[in-house]
Design a protein around this motif. Structure first.
Motif, mmCIF file in Angstrom:
data_model
loop_
_atom_site.group_PDB
_atom_site.id
_atom_site.type_symbol
_atom_site.label_atom_id
_atom_site.label_comp_id
_atom_site.label_asym_id
_atom_site.label_seq_id
_atom_site.Cartn_x
_atom_site.Cartn_y
_atom_site.Cartn_z
ATOM 1 N N ASP A 216 7.456 2.867 -6.311
ATOM 2 C CA ASP A 216 7.482 2.379 -7.318
ATOM 3 C C ASP A 216 8.305 2.020 -8.901
ATOM 4 O O ASP A 216 8.318 1.925 -9.898
ATOM 5 N N THR A 217 9.148 2.010 -7.874
ATOM 6 C CA THR A 217 10.750 1.123 -8.930
ATOM 7 C C THR A 217 10.654 -0.758 -8.920
ATOM 8 O O THR A 217 11.011 -1.283 -9.273
ATOM 9 N N ASP A 218 8.985 -0.866 -7.973
ATOM 10 C CA ASP A 218 9.789 -2.107 -7.668
ATOM 11 C C ASP A 218 8.380 -2.469 -8.256
ATOM 12 O O ASP A 218 7.171 -2.696 -8.663
ATOM 13 N N PRO A 219 8.907 -3.557 -9.593
ATOM 14 C CA PRO A 219 7.743 -4.402 -10.227
ATOM 15 C C PRO A 219 6.547 -4.969 -9.423
ATOM 16 O O PRO A 219 5.262 -5.630 -9.885
ATOM 17 N N ARG A 220 7.054 -6.160 -8.525
ATOM 18 C CA ARG A 220 5.740 -6.209 -7.083
ATOM 19 C C ARG A 220 4.713 -5.873 -7.251
ATOM 20 O O ARG A 220 3.147 -6.524 -7.390
ATOM 21 N N TRP A 221 4.941 -4.507 -6.724
ATOM 22 C CA TRP A 221 3.653 -3.643 -6.857
ATOM 23 C C TRP A 221 2.635 -2.877 -8.045
ATOM 24 O O TRP A 221 2.298 -2.014 -7.390
ATOM 25 N N LYS A 222 3.468 -3.267 -9.940
ATOM 26 C CA LYS A 222 2.816 -2.856 -10.752
ATOM 27 C C LYS A 222 1.174 -3.337 -10.072
ATOM 28 O O LYS A 222 0.958 -5.018 -10.620
ATOM 29 N N GLY A 223 0.526 -2.842 -10.364
ATOM 30 C CA GLY A 223 -1.037 -2.701 -10.608
ATOM 31 C C GLY A 223 -1.041 -3.184 -9.000
ATOM 32 O O GLY A 223 -3.156 -3.909 -9.474
ATOM 33 N N ALA A 224 -0.839 -3.156 -8.162
ATOM 34 C CA ALA A 224 -1.603 -3.590 -6.768
ATOM 35 C C ALA A 224 -2.498 -3.313 -6.650
ATOM 36 O O ALA A 224 -3.027 -2.092 -6.423
ATOM 37 N N ASP A 225 -3.229 -4.300 -5.416
ATOM 38 C CA ASP A 225 -4.301 -3.749 -5.143
ATOM 39 C C ASP A 225 -4.023 -3.373 -3.369
ATOM 40 O O ASP A 225 -3.142 -3.736 -2.551
#
Length: 163
Positions: free
Chosen positions: A67-76
């Motif tokens: 959850d520190t990786d912005p790639r997964w922000k709001g990820a499906d």
């Protein structure tokens, strides 16, 4: 050819926040609240991912999708399930079945259950009969009973196939 069965368990929990739906099993379900999470907060899919990763000895969802990786922000979270499926495949594992229990006072899940099962089966590449989703409440006790959030438990059986 030899086979080896392995079992894993997963658990996830998220708090409610402002919003108008929750996402469970890849389905947007109307609700008086949303989910507080870095990704879409799909506790059902997160618990399944942890169960599968645990069974294969491949760590946990936080290692693969921090959850520190912005790639997964709001990820499906369906993308998480497909990624875990691919990790299993590379390691010569196949999913035998998954069994889950969603724990919440609301929303009611009955009319969404088959769509959720279908999504999970498609993402794992297994027959829908190998995916089970149960729902229960906490009888108004604890944070779930106070409608502060929801949780899910999952168990998965995988098989390692080597020739």
């Amino acid at each position: 050819m030899t086979s080896q069965l392995r079992i894993g368990q997963g658990y996830d929990v998220h708090a409610f926040t402002a919003g108008d739906h929750v996402t469970l099993g890849g389905e947007k379900i109307p609700h008086s609240h949303g989910i507080l999470a870095h990704s879409d907060g799909d506790v059902l899919l997160h618990a399944i991912c942890d169960a599968l990763l645990g069974a294969a000895g491949l760590g946990d969802i936080g290692m693969h999708f921090p959850d520190t990786d912005p790639r997964w922000k709001g990820a499906d979270s369906r993308a998480f399930v497909r990624h875990v499926r691919d990790l299993l495949k590379v390691s010569d594992y196949v999913v035998v079945n998954v069994d889950t229990t969603v724990i919440c006072e609301a929303p009611r899940l009955g009319k969404y259950r088959e769509a959720m099962r279908s999504n999970i089966a498609a993402d794992l590449g297994i027959n829908i009969t190998r995916v089970n989703i149960k729902a229960t409440t906490s009888e108004k006790m604890g944070f779930i009973g106070r409608a502060e959030g929801l949780a899910c438990q999952a168990i998965a059986l995988i098989e390692h196939i080597s020739g």
